[in-house]
Scaffold this active site. Structure first.
Site, PDB file in Angstrom:
ATOM      1  CG  ASP A  69      -2.117   0.845   1.007  1.00  0.00           C
ATOM      2  OD1 ASP A  69      -2.771   0.682  -0.035  1.00  0.00           O
ATOM      3  OD2 ASP A  69      -2.396   1.714   1.847  1.00  0.00           O
ATOM      4  CE  LYS A 171       7.523   5.395  -9.406  1.00  0.00           C
ATOM      5  NZ  LYS A 171       6.130   5.065  -9.721  1.00  0.00           N
ATOM      6  CG  HIS A 176       7.420   5.469  -3.052  1.00  0.00           C
ATOM      7  ND1 HIS A 176       7.808   5.853  -4.315  1.00  0.00           N
ATOM      8  CD2 HIS A 176       6.107   5.145  -3.170  1.00  0.00           C
ATOM      9  CE1 HIS A 176       6.777   5.796  -5.150  1.00  0.00           C
ATOM     10  NE2 HIS A 176       5.732   5.358  -4.465  1.00  0.00           N
TER      11      HIS A 176
END
Ligand code: IMP
Length: 193
Positions: A69, A171, A176
């Site tokens: 998530d 990326k 993250h």
């Protein structure tokens, strides 16, 4: 060993497959839309989702699995939308976020992207979490055609380019998601492979 990535987002699968392939781990994608609870922290949402799948689907999957998530935390907005990122993106999109940021300049545009991986190794144990973050700022306007979601408005602090202006490989060097998955994949290599 087979490890399933349960998600309905093909962009996430593409990013994670590249990272896993680099480490010689093969990930199998299982498309399954699970209910996402609206809780106060991304970690809580990830734990609730993984536990839901563990209880409802373990008999069918019968193998270790993970979900992830992610969310965008804009500091000038008290870390909104955070765990509500998917809902906010669906409702107002990048243009809506840019409007909320009107008049905010410099440091006021700082933001963090966060990914929480929740890994369930067996049917009786709580998930293990692996977390990655990256710092950046909300761009003045959407830029770039790559990526997905908030990528066109998230400027990576290291280069000033948005994630949508980067290739998946670029990326993956800083994101993250790659930071969370590097921790997770190293754990798999050390303990389970
Ligand atoms: P979720 O993890 O799928 O719930 O993602 C929450 C929201 O953040 C969705 O609208 C995604 O499109 C967006 N999102 C998640 N990860 C990324 C990313 O790496 N870049 C841009 N947007 C993302």
């Amino acid at each position: 060993m087979i490890i399933y990535f349960i998600t309905s987002n093909p962009h996430k699968v593409e990013e994670v497959r590249e990272l896993a392939a680099d480490k010689g781990i093969s990930i199998r994608h299982l498309h399954y839309e699970y209910p996402e609870l609206q809780l106060d922290a991304i970690e809580e949402v990830a734990i609730a989702s993984a536990n839901h799948i563990r209880r409802e689907k373990w008999a069918e999957i019968n193998a270790p699995f993970f979900i992830e998530d992610s969310g965008l935390l804009i500091h000038a907005l008290n870390d909104f939308p955070g765990p509500f990122s998917a809902f906010v993106f669906r409702k107002i999109g990048n243009e809506g976020i840019l409007k909320l940021m009107a008049g905010k300049e410099g440091g006021e545009r700082r933001a963090t992207f966060k990914t929480v991986v929740a890994f369930c190794r067996d049917p009786d144990a709580e998930p293990s979490l692996f977390i990655g973050t990256v710092e950046g700022r909300i761009a003045d306007r959407a830029r770039g055609d790559g990526g997905f979601g908030f990528d066109p408005i998230f400027e990576y602090e290291g280069t000033g380019t948005t994630f949508a202006e980067m290739s998946t490989e670029e990326k993956n060097k800083v994101s993250h998601r790659s930071r969370a998955f590097t921790k997770f994949l190293n754990h798999i290599l050390q303990h389970l492979h």
